[in-house]
Design an enzyme around this catalytic site. Structure first.
Site, short mmCIF file in Angstrom:
data_model
loop_
_atom_site.label_atom_id
_atom_site.label_comp_id
_atom_site.label_asym_id
_atom_site.label_seq_id
_atom_site.Cartn_x
_atom_site.Cartn_y
_atom_site.Cartn_z
N GLY A 185 0.26 -8.28 1.64
CA GLY A 185 0.69 -7.40 0.56
C GLY A 185 2.17 -7.14 0.65
CG ASN A 186 4.48 -6.43 -2.56
OD1 ASN A 186 4.72 -5.36 -3.09
ND2 ASN A 186 3.83 -7.41 -3.18
NE ARG A 187 8.45 -0.98 2.83
CZ ARG A 187 9.64 -0.63 3.31
NH1 ARG A 187 10.35 -1.53 3.97
NH2 ARG A 187 10.11 0.58 3.14
CB SER A 188 5.70 -2.95 -5.10
OG SER A 188 5.90 -2.34 -6.36
CB ALA B 88 6.26 -6.60 -6.08
#
Ligand code: CTP
Ligand code: CA
Length: 231
Positions: free
Chosen positions: A33-36, A100
């Site tokens: 995943g990512n930090r958006s 994102a």
């Protein structure tokens, strides 16, 4: 904001906003995943509702309250985000890709939880590229007049400055506007503030001073409204 406060300059328009960060599962409990945080996308959705639009918010893994008056569609993966955005874009006056999407997904997804090997070895994760949603909706517009907006967070590198890379990205994606964040100084992730340059496919560049994500959202809608065909 260009219009007078309280202007319903998006009345009768349908806009689609994507927000958050997608997850790509390795097994039933783990993902890449990512930090958006989704804050900018949610601010865009609320601002569009305030300006009279019918809003579809495609939300990926966001822990924020639903914006009042928006239709919220929840997704997890880039594939699901693509299907939801492409579906909603068919009838939209504008699409803003603030989400994102994970660029890659694991080649193989285990249907059961991955276990550690007893010999101390670690598995390798094979990855494949995900579809490019912004490119698809920009180049295959169901309605010719749909205004398409992308985001780019860039640091600049040996091949070019933040704005050089952003101009290239705008051309490659085929969108009408690109909202560029310079993230070389640190994180904008989860921050209530944002600072950006708005690049237009027409060659325009508008610097947006540091301010709230709500203020940036209104600047983006101002630019969208100027590009909407009369309707
Ligand atoms: N985007 C998209 N689909 C993807 C990846 C990105 O629609 N699979 C959109 C994002 O929502 C954003 C814009 O494209 O609006 C730019 O995202 P970015 O990650 O900067 O673009 P990439 O093409 O993935 O380039 P990079 O290699 O720099 O990550
Ligand atoms: Ca990317």
């Amino acid at each position: 904001r260009g219009g007078a406060a309280g202007d319903l300059d998006l009345a009768g328009r349908h806009v689609v906003v994507s927000a958050g960060g997608t997850r790509e599962y390795l097994d039933p409990v783990r993902f890449l995943g990512n930090r958006s945080s989704g804050l900018q996308g949610y601010a865009l959705a609320r601002a569009a509702v305030a300006r009279g639009a019918e809003v579809t918010l495609v939300s990926a893994n966001v822990a924020l309250p639903d914006p009042a008056g928006a239709k919220v569609v929840r997704v997890e993966t880039t594939g699901q985000l693509r299907d939801a955005v492409v579906g909603a874009a068919a009838g939209a006056d504008a699409v803003v890709m603030a989400a994102a999407p994970a660029d890659f997904r694991p080649t193989d997804v285990s249907t059961s939880k991955i276990k550690k090997a007893g010999d101390g070895s670690a598995p390798s994760i094979g990855l494949q590229q995900n579809p490019d949603i912004l490119h698809e909706i920009s180049t295959e517009r169901a309605r010719p007049g749909t205004v398409v907006v992308g985001f780019a967070a860039e640091t600049g590198d040996d091949t070019g400055s933040v704005l050089d890379l952003a101009r290239e990205k705008l051309a490659r994606k085929g969108c009408d506007l690109l909202v560029v964040n310079d993230v070389s100084g640190g994180a904008v992730f989860g921050s209530p503030d944002n600072q950006a340059v708005l690049l237009g496919a027409d060659g325009s560049a508008t610097e947006v001073p540091r301010g709230s994500k709500t203020a940036l959202a209104h600047v983006i809608w101002d630019a969208v409204v100027r590009r909407l065909p009369a309707g």
